[in-house]
Every structure is written in structure tokens, then in C-alpha cells.
Design a protein around this motif. Structure first.
Motif, PDB file in Angstrom:
ATOM      1  N   UNK A 162      35.281  49.123 131.573  1.00  0.00           N
ATOM      2  CA  UNK A 162      36.394  49.470 132.038  1.00  0.00           C
ATOM      3  C   UNK A 162      37.478  48.217 131.593  1.00  0.00           C
ATOM      4  N   UNK A 163      36.661  47.742 130.726  1.00  0.00           N
ATOM      5  CA  UNK A 163      37.398  46.483 130.318  1.00  0.00           C
ATOM      6  C   UNK A 163      37.720  45.842 128.266  1.00  0.00           C
ATOM      7  N   UNK A 164      38.618  44.978 128.055  1.00  0.00           N
ATOM      8  CA  UNK A 164      38.680  44.814 126.885  1.00  0.00           C
ATOM      9  C   UNK A 164      38.269  42.504 126.691  1.00  0.00           C
ATOM     10  N   UNK A 165      37.409  42.551 125.931  1.00  0.00           N
ATOM     11  CA  UNK A 165      37.139  41.844 125.471  1.00  0.00           C
ATOM     12  C   UNK A 165      38.031  41.155 124.044  1.00  0.00           C
ATOM     13  N   UNK A 166      38.047  39.939 123.877  1.00  0.00           N
ATOM     14  CA  UNK A 166      39.245  39.386 122.925  1.00  0.00           C
ATOM     15  C   UNK A 166      38.340  38.651 122.247  1.00  0.00           C
ATOM     16  N   UNK A 213      45.839  43.216 119.152  1.00  0.00           N
ATOM     17  CA  UNK A 213      45.065  41.947 120.321  1.00  0.00           C
ATOM     18  C   UNK A 213      46.535  41.233 120.517  1.00  0.00           C
ATOM     19  N   UNK A 214      46.926  40.811 121.713  1.00  0.00           N
ATOM     20  CA  UNK A 214      47.460  40.110 122.414  1.00  0.00           C
ATOM     21  C   UNK A 214      47.358  38.394 122.185  1.00  0.00           C
ATOM     22  N   UNK A 215      46.196  37.920 121.797  1.00  0.00           N
ATOM     23  CA  UNK A 215      46.339  36.616 121.214  1.00  0.00           C
ATOM     24  C   UNK A 215      45.449  36.615 119.971  1.00  0.00           C
ATOM     25  N   UNK A 216      46.286  37.349 119.018  1.00  0.00           N
ATOM     26  CA  UNK A 216      45.607  36.937 117.685  1.00  0.00           C
ATOM     27  C   UNK A 216      43.883  37.258 116.517  1.00  0.00           C
ATOM     28  N   UNK A 217      43.414  37.721 118.128  1.00  0.00           N
ATOM     29  CA  UNK A 217      42.168  37.988 117.825  1.00  0.00           C
ATOM     30  C   UNK A 217      41.630  39.232 117.273  1.00  0.00           C
ATOM     31  N   UNK A 218      40.011  39.433 117.546  1.00  0.00           N
ATOM     32  CA  UNK A 218      39.595  41.081 117.595  1.00  0.00           C
ATOM     33  C   UNK A 218      39.446  41.676 118.882  1.00  0.00           C
ATOM     34  N   UNK A 219      39.318  42.369 119.163  1.00  0.00           N
ATOM     35  CA  UNK A 219      39.594  43.182 120.370  1.00  0.00           C
ATOM     36  C   UNK A 219      38.234  44.240 120.442  1.00  0.00           C
ATOM     37  N   UNK A 220      37.208  44.183 121.185  1.00  0.00           N
ATOM     38  CA  UNK A 220      36.438  44.853 121.843  1.00  0.00           C
ATOM     39  C   UNK A 220      36.760  46.003 123.772  1.00  0.00           C
ATOM     40  N   UNK A 221      36.047  46.903 123.235  1.00  0.00           N
ATOM     41  CA  UNK A 221      35.704  47.802 124.799  1.00  0.00           C
ATOM     42  C   UNK A 221      34.623  46.943 125.130  1.00  0.00           C
ATOM     43  N   UNK A 222      34.736  47.142 126.649  1.00  0.00           N
ATOM     44  CA  UNK A 222      33.365  46.124 127.318  1.00  0.00           C
ATOM     45  C   UNK A 222      33.458  47.362 128.389  1.00  0.00           C
TER      46      UNK A 222
END
Length: 182
Positions: free
Chosen positions: A55-59, A44-53
Motif C-alpha cells: 500500500x506504500x511507495x518507495x523512492x 518522484x518527489x525527491x527526483x529518484x525512481x518510485x516503485x510500489x510496495x
């Protein structure tokens, strides 16, 4: 008859599998996850948790008293939040549920969490660029316990919001070099 039944079953299975998998645009890496919202295999670029959404990703990044949500593109680069609206439904370890509005704050969205609240599950719903995006983040209380040992070691000397990082670099707001916390 038997052959056509087998062929129909194989076609249905292939169709279902193709719908469940997430692929990126040509020239970008495909990920090994099977369905939207699963744990992302990349850092994760900001140190969080990434999920798909879609065509995007949410962190999602937890902080004391707040959760931050970053909208990421297919290559996990942070996207602008201009015009993005949304909310996050929070389920606490005490079993209470609340929905909080996400407000833009620079390159991310933020929602305030009542002091002393430990979030177990967060469901993020966004409207970005005319598209509805959502992702479910589970077991956040377990992630919060393990992340305290690896808390951000670098911060902006001007104490800019969102500057905390676990590696050296520049502040995303003012551009100053991040300094190591003592």
C-alpha cells in the motif's frame, strides 16, 4: 458443461487481474500499473525512481557514494522513518552483488555505496510499521546517465544532507531557502 467452463475461465481471469492491479483508498487516484514494483507513472518527489510496495511507495535516489530510500504514502507524501529498518541488495555493472544496511537519516534511509561503483539493480527490503515492504529498481545505470544532465540545480546554503532539489523551495532540515547552484 461448456458454459460452466467458460464462466470458470472468466472468473479466474477476473480474479487474477484484480489481484495484480494496485488501487488506492477511496478518494485517491488509482494508478495504471499492474504489479507491485513496476515503474510508477507519477513524478518522484525527491527526483529518484518510485516503485510500489504494498500500500506504500518507495523512492530510490542515487547520489555519489550513497543511495537514499524514501518511504511514501499512497499520495506520495514522505512518511517518517522512525522505527523503520531495512537493507538494499546492490548489483553493480561489474556483476558484483552486495547487501548494505539502510540507516535512518532524517526523512529517509541511506546506504553507503563503495566509491566508483555503478549500481545496475537495487532490491530494497524494509520493515515499517510491522509490515515487510520490498521493491526492485532496475536499469539504474541507464537512469544515472540521463539524470546527470538534469542534476539538482538547488541546494541549501548550509549544505544540509538531502537538501538538493531540481526546483526552488526550502531545505527539509533547516528550513532555509534553497539557492541555485552556479
Amino acid at each position: 458443461m461448456k458454459f460452466s467452463l467458460i464462466l470458470a475461465a472468466a472468473f479466474a481471469a477476473a480474479s487474477f487481474s484484480a489481484q495484480a492491479q494496485h488501487t488506492h483508498k477511496p478518494g485517491t487516484a488509482a494508478h495504471g500499473h499492474k504489479a507491485a514494483g513496476e515503474t510508477h507513472a507519477h513524478g518522484a518527489p525527491h527526483g529518484g525512481v518510485v516503485r510500489t510496495a504494498g500500500a506504500y511507495h518507495l523512492e530510490l535516489v542515487q547520489q555519489a557514494g550513497a543511495v537514499r530510500v524514501y518511504l511514501l504514502d499512497g499520495k506520495e507524501a514522505t512518511m517518517a522513518t522512525t522505527g523503520t529498518t531495512g537493507s538494499v541488495m546492490l548489483l553493480t555493472t561489474a556483476g558484483k552483488t552486495s547487501t548494505v544496511t539502510l540507516t535512518p537519516a532524517g526523512d529517509h534511509l541511506v546506504a553507503q555505496v563503495p566509491a566508483g561503483t555503478t549500481v545496475r539493480t537495487a532490491i530494497v527490503s524494509l520493515k515499517a510499521g510491522g509490515k515487510s515492504l520490498s521493491a526492485r529498481f532496475e536499469k539504474l545505470d541507464a537512469a544515472a546517465k540521463t539524470s546527470k544532465a538534469t542534476a539538482a540545480a538547488y541546494t541549501c546554503p548550509m549544505n544540509c544532507e538531502g537538501s538538493a532539489s531540481n526546483k526552488p523551495g526550502s531545505c527539509p532540515k533547516c528550513g532555509m531557502a534553497l539557492v541555485k547552484k552556479s
